[in-house]
Write an enzyme that holds these catalytic residues in place. Structure first.
Site, mmCIF file in Angstrom:
data_model
loop_
_atom_site.group_PDB
_atom_site.id
_atom_site.type_symbol
_atom_site.label_atom_id
_atom_site.label_comp_id
_atom_site.label_asym_id
_atom_site.label_seq_id
_atom_site.Cartn_x
_atom_site.Cartn_y
_atom_site.Cartn_z
ATOM 1 N N GLU A 1 -37.070 -26.598 53.999
ATOM 2 C CA GLU A 1 -35.687 -26.845 54.045
ATOM 3 C C GLU A 1 -35.118 -25.633 53.143
ATOM 4 O OE1 GLU A 1 -33.401 -30.536 53.491
ATOM 5 O OE2 GLU A 1 -31.949 -29.338 52.211
ATOM 6 N N THR B 1 -31.003 -31.222 50.179
ATOM 7 C CA THR B 1 -30.378 -32.334 50.816
ATOM 8 C C THR B 1 -30.919 -33.574 50.209
ATOM 9 O OG1 THR B 1 -31.836 -32.380 52.861
ATOM 10 C CG2 THR B 1 -29.562 -31.565 53.013
ATOM 11 N N SER C 1 -44.233 -36.059 51.364
ATOM 12 C CA SER C 1 -42.980 -35.967 51.812
ATOM 13 C C SER C 1 -42.077 -36.009 50.297
ATOM 14 C CB SER C 1 -42.667 -37.555 52.179
ATOM 15 O OG SER C 1 -41.285 -37.814 51.997
#
Ligand code: SF4
Length: 271
Positions: free
Chosen positions: A124, A160, A215
């Site tokens: 990202e 985010t 993750s």
């Protein structure tokens, strides 16, 4: 044994949309995801079995095949290369990430320098940096922000899924004289999930975080929970052996990362 399951556990809206869309498209022709659709091996292994493979370079895709762009987003050049190579594509970049791309592009075009708070190797962040020609200062800690020179005008965005507590501390540490516009772009799904993990982990004897070790948002839930509850465990799926080793009359909290499929969470509360 009392189980408290976080209401926010599991797929966030961006991941849900990405995963559901890929499954809906199976059977429509040759299709690749540009990088794993989510950081969860259970889902990516299942997709491989159904013929949907992840590629890391567009050169791996045959002409006419379809590329799925995942919720993390990509640098602008990827769209150009897809068109040049005669590939089709479905863009599943999360709207929250798209919003950051627009902020970065507009502020960079106004002559401001860009700071991205986040993990420099996370896809990202790599994608966001592409919207200011890869010129951003990427800061993961207060120390990184201290290196910023006070001349010039800055605009700051944040990954985010960044840890909200650490972000607040970092913002407080910025020199007062810095000309800086701050955009808190941590997504609301992340904020709610982290707050709930924080609250539950304060009240339980054991805390289980379900998700893939790769993750980033799952790792953050683990860090937040571990601060409050020493007995915090990160499992890819529920670990029966470990559960059996817990004493009988204990309170167990369960949360899960944004890329943890619903079946894993359902299995956990059935135990
Ligand atoms: S965590 Fe937030 S920004 Fe990231 S995919 Fe999910 S909803 Fe979108």
């Amino acid at each position: 044994m009392e189980i408290i399951l976080a209401k926010t556990a599991g797929f966030c809206p961006g991941v849900k949309r990405a995963v559901e869309t890929v499954y809906e498209k199976i059977g429509e022709g040759r299709m690749y995801t540009y990088g794993p659709i989510i950081h969860n091996r259970i889902v990516t292994d299942d997709l491989e079995e159904k013929g949907v493979f992840s590629i890391s370079s567009l050169d791996e895709a045959e002409e006419g095949s379809e590329i799925i762009l995942r919720s993390h987003g990509v640098v602008p050049e990827v769209y150009d290369r897809i068109r040049e190579k005669g590939l089709r594509f479905t863009d599943l970049t999360c709207p929250y990430v798209k919003k950051i791309h627009n902020i970065v592009r507009d502020n960079y075009n106004e002559g401001r320098k860009i700071i991205i708070v986040g993990n420099p190797t996370h896809p990202e962040v790599v994608g966001i940096n592409g919207y200011c020609e890869n010129t951003a200062v990427i800061a993961e800690s207060k120390d990184d922000l201290e290196k910023i020179e006070s001349d010039g005008k800055y605009s700051l965005v944040v990954q985010t899924t960044f840890n909200t507590g650490i972000f607040d501390e970092m913002i407080k540490s910025l020199p007062k004289e810095l000309d800086i516009k701050i955009f808190n772009t941590i997504c609301s799904a992340t904020e709610k999930r982290q707050k709930e993990a924080e609250q539950i982990s304060r009240t339980v004897d054991y805390m289980i975080v379900l998700g893939d070790k790769n993750s980033s948002n799952t790792q953050k839930l683990y860090q937040i929970s571990k601060k409050n509850c020493e007995n915090t465990f990160l499992f890819e799926k529920i670990c029966i052996k470990q559960l059996k080793s817990f004493e009988k009359n204990v309170k167990i909290g369960i949360t899960a990362g944004a890329s943890t499929p619903p079946c894993i969470i359902e299995e956990a509360i059935k135990q």
